[in-house]
Design an enzyme around this catalytic site. Structure first.
Site, short mmCIF file in Angstrom:
data_model
loop_
_atom_site.label_atom_id
_atom_site.label_comp_id
_atom_site.label_asym_id
_atom_site.label_seq_id
_atom_site.Cartn_x
_atom_site.Cartn_y
_atom_site.Cartn_z
N SER A 742 1.05 -1.41 -0.20
CA SER A 742 -0.18 -0.26 -0.43
C SER A 742 0.89 0.92 0.09
O SER A 742 -0.16 1.73 -0.10
CB SER A 742 -0.91 -0.32 1.53
OG SER A 742 0.36 -0.10 2.40
N LYS A 785 -6.73 2.62 8.34
CA LYS A 785 -6.04 4.03 8.57
C LYS A 785 -6.65 5.31 7.97
O LYS A 785 -6.36 6.31 8.40
CB LYS A 785 -5.15 3.74 6.83
CG LYS A 785 -4.70 2.62 6.51
CD LYS A 785 -4.27 2.11 4.69
CE LYS A 785 -3.13 0.59 5.22
NZ LYS A 785 -3.08 0.08 3.42
#
Length: 851
Positions: A742, A785
């Site tokens: 990511s 996140k």
């Protein structure tokens, strides 16, 4: 009786001094020897002697041997028992000592002590006649009515006992075979008597006096047995229990015999069999238990397998085969309980209410197998307890962290020494019902070892199609676990084996937002800490703005454990001030009026009015409640642990902010890049995994292929970014291992900022996987996140286009405060990361048609 048949003991005997017990003629006693003189007697006389004469010693009761050779002997009891040493056993643990097995022969009287060292020796006079008894000689006529009365009571006592016991049958034969004059000593050593009573019997030299003293002891024992039998009238007539008898070794026909058979406790075995037959266990289990109870009846108690079999049968009886609790299925009441115990957690509450609703429609529903996955401190374990409370079921927690033996789950086979059932069966025995809530805590931290894989053993437990016949190795019969509600907790699913994960219904438990933490603090944490520290809301006040300061400046976590600890520290500081104030408040009560002005002397001149430490009299009634503000936070908790450093670290090109997911929740991650003259090498630091290293190579390859398009050049102005240039990529917090795909868009943005010389927007964070063609692929952990970015004060987040569906899980207040940019390619990412977008060189080439 011929005079020549009498046996005489030696006129000089070594003396063994005893204090704890009394040896009577005709009985056997085991005694421990550890004093100096007694030890010397054993070494010099018993161990070195070779004749029968050397094994005859004098046992003196009620006399302690001094602990030192230098000490004088105490006054010796005048009557002792001549004894034959049958066995000597030595040991050095815990200290050197001997254990003697001695059998009493006759009484003697000490005439003169001949010597005291190394062991006492005395000249003695024999008081009893030791004769070779034969069946042909009887002494009833000589002893008269007293002997007949004693014999009658002795026979009555023995016949009240269970004659099927070998020891009782042998005692009955002894009453008929032994002469009457030997019976008082033997029966006194058998029945329950004190040492003082035995000492009185030993001192009774005259036979008539001995009978008179023993008869009351027999009568007392008979009355005790009658009272015991009266309380057991409800039991069967043949279930008499042998009491007041213990196996003894006696002299019979001039030789020493032993009662080798031990007593069996029939009552307990019969009661155990009755419990087995009346229990509601399955037919297979009942068949096994009845077979084991038959083996138990035939087994001596001295065998080690006796205790193992009995423990097994007792466990089988205690297990809740058909015992269960009735569920509370009221939806409204369940919703109220869940809302009162936990704030937020809508997914968990919804799933529990669904289960209750289905149970209302179908009674025989199998228990679901849930797995709560989330960072620490978000309430996974406590919500399991609340679910049990909501359903009205028993709750049992099984900690699986670090378990590396599959026997902890399945149990040990009964062939092993110290075998026991597994934690599942033990838990069912503890709660006493077959439909509890089992919390399998930390299921992601199971380990493997040479003893097997406990995760594989859990496959049968957590499979709804198999756990109705779970077989524990210890029980070796099937037990139904289908009604048990299993709840597993984990921080991540990465370490859970796929086969085990497939059997569980995974429910993600994300971290809390700041608003949720404030609500949790004021609803649950602050009241709990006030109660723990003995404070009341009238003594301390923590505003919501202060709680927000603790959350943002002193904690940075997904859960609320650190917040709870900080609130506890504040309560302890306030408790100190309250205690000091109450102590000083008591002083004016004992003094004269007008001392109110003296209290001002306790206030320091340089105190700050906002600080909790500004005055020593904060606990006085006029100062209540104590208000916790930012100055008080600094005094109690120290300077802030976390600062908003985002804008400061993005003040030069080559820095970008990424978003990472960890088992502890989401985190922001800085990516830094620098370039220098070199040979075109790419250096990566920060303890990176292989996937992240490949993302870095992928990013530099994509930028090199698109350098002309974005007008990216190296220091010498070349579009080949690695021409005579080395690039260094660093991920701070180098001690933490990092991996995952990511970070691809973050690395591209960081390198684009480095080569273009432009700054990345300071309020932008991003996440996403990249491809060599410049596409942005979806990633996981979006909610964690986003919450991490929200905690850090960031306002704009760049996400992959295909992660748009994950935004629905984020609370509406958080979505309103953030701006989301959904990107499907790297062009969109770069345009959103830089102010004014990222310029692309216009194409001057035109395609001419060849038609």
């Amino acid at each position: 009786m011929a005079a020549g048949s009498a046996i005489q003991i030696p006129t000089r005997l070594p003396l063994l001094l005893t204090h704890e017990s009394v040896l009577l003629p005709g009985s056997t006693m085991r005694t421990s020897v550890d004093s100096p003189r007694n030890m010397q007697l054993v070494r010099s006389r018993l161990l070195k002697g070779t004749s029968l004469r050397s094994t005859i010693i004098g046992v003196i009761p009620n006399t302690s041997d001094p602990t030192s050779d230098c000490d004088d002997l105490p006054n010796l009891h005048r009557i002792g028992t001549a004894a034959l040493a049958v066995q000597v056993v030595g040991s050095n643990w815990p200290k050197p000592h001997y254990t003697l097995l001695v059998t009493g022969l006759c009484r003697f009287q000490i005439l003169q002590l001949l010597k005291e060292k190394p062991y006492p020796v005395a000249e003695v006079q024999q008081l009893d006649r030791l004769e070779q008894f034969t069946n042909g000689h009887k002494s009833e006529e000589e002893l008269g009515e007293l002997s007949e009365q004693f014999y009658k009571y002795a026979v009555q006592l023995v016949e009240m006992l269970d004659m099927s016991v070998p020891a009782v049958a042998k005692l009955r034969r002894l009453l008929d075979n032994l002469p009457r004059e030997a019976l008082p000593d033997i029966l006194t050593s058998i029945i329950r008597t004190t040492n003082q009573e035995k000492l009185q019997i030993l001192d009774a030299v005259r036979l008539e006096e001995r009978f008179k003293m023993t008869i009351p002891l027999l009568v007392r024992q008979i009355e005790g047995l009658k009272l015991l039998q009266k309380t057991r009238k409800s039991k069967q007539d043949d279930d008499k229990r042998v009491v007041a008898i213990r196996p003894n070794r006696r002299i019979s026909h001039g030789s020493i015999t032993e009662d080798e058979e031990e007593e069996e406790d029939h009552d307990d075995v019969v009661m155990l069999e009755k419990k087995i037959r009346t229990s509601s266990m399955s037919e297979q289990a009942l068949k096994v238990c009845l077979k084991e109870i038959k083996r138990l009846k035939k087994m001596p108690q001295s065998m080690p397998e006796y205790a193992l079999t009995r423990n097994y049968l007792e466990l089988m009886v205690e297990l809740p085969w058909n015992k269960s609790t009735k569920d509370r299925l009221e939806i409204r009441a369940a919703r109220i309980v869940l809302d009162n115990d936990h704030y937020a957690m809508e997914k968990l509450k919804k799933r529990v209410l669904e289960y209750l609703a289905v149970r209302q429609l179908k009674n025989n529903l199998k228990g679901p197998i849930l797995c709560f996955v989330g960072p620490p401190g978000v309430g996974k374990t406590s919500v399991g307890r609340s679910i049990a409370k909501t359903l009205g079921r028993e709750f049992h927690r099984i900690a699986l962290g670090g378990v590396c033996d599959q026997s902890d789950i399945r149990g040990h086979r009964r062939t092993y020494v110290g075998s026991m059932p597994g934690r599942i069966i033990n838990g069912l025995k503890t709660v006493g019902v077959n439909n509890p809530v089992f919390l399998l805590d930390e299921v992601d931290k199971l380990a493997k070892s040479l003893q097997g894989d406990p995760a594989a053993a859990l496959l049968e437990v957590l499979d709804p199609e198999q756990n109705h016949s779970f077989t524990d190795h210890y029980l070796n019969v099937a037990f139904d676990l289908s009604q048990v509600l299993f709840i597993a907790t984990a921080n991540t699913t990465a370490t859970i084996p796929p086969a085990l994960l497939d059997r569980m219904e995974v429910i993600q438990v994300p971290g809390y937002t700041q608003e949720e933490k404030i609500e949790i603090a004021h609803r649950h944490l602050i009241p709990k800490q006030l109660e723990l520290h003995g404070l009341t809301p009238q003594q301390i006040q923590i505003p919501q703005v202060t709680t927000l300061g603790i959350i943002t400046r002193y904690t940075r976590e997904a859960g609320v454990r650190a917040l709870d600890r900080k609130l506890g520290a504040i309560c302890r500081a306030v408790a100190v001030k309250v205690a000091e104030g109450q102590h000083k408040e008591a002083k004016p009560d004992r003094a004269e009026l007008g001392e109110g002005e003296d209290c001002k002397e306790h206030i320091t001149e340089d105190a700050k009015p906002e600080s909790i430490s500004d005055t020593a009299d904060l606990a006085l009634p006029p100062e209540m409640p104590i208000l916790i503000d930012f100055h008080a936070l600094k005094d109690i908790l120290g300077p802030p642990m976390y600062d908003m450093e985002v804008s400061e670290r993005l003040n030069q090109p080559g820095v970008a902010i990424g978003l990472a997911w960890t088992p502890l929740g989401g985190e922001i991650m800085f990516v830094e890049a620098s370039r220098m003259d070199g040979e075109g090498q790419l250096t990566l630091t920060g303890q990176l995994g292989d996937v992240m290293k490949e993302s870095a190579h992928l990013a530099i390859s994509w930028l090199r292929s698109n350098a002309k398009r974005y007008r990216l050049t190296n220091a010498s102005g070349s579009f080949d970014l690695l021409d005579n240039t080395d690039i260094h990529l660093h991920f701070p917090a180098g001690a933490v291992t990092k991996d995952g795909p990511s970070a691809g868009v973050t690395i591209v943005t960081c390198l684009a900022s480095l080569f273009s010389g432009r700054l990345v927007c300071s309020d932008v964070a991003m996440t996403g996987e990249i491809t060599l063609r410049g596409l942005v692929l979806p990633v996981g952990g979006i909610k964690d996140k986003v919450l991490a970015a929200h905690r850090a004060g960031l306002k704009r987040i760049i996400l992959p286009q295909r992660n748009e569906k994950d935004l629905e899980e984020i609370a509406a207040p958080v979505r309103q405060e953030l701006s989301f940019v959904l990107a499907s390619c790297l062009d969109e990412v770069l345009n959103a990361a830089f102010d004014g977008g990222f310029a692309v060189k216009a194409s001057l080439e035109h395609l001419n048609s060849k038609l």
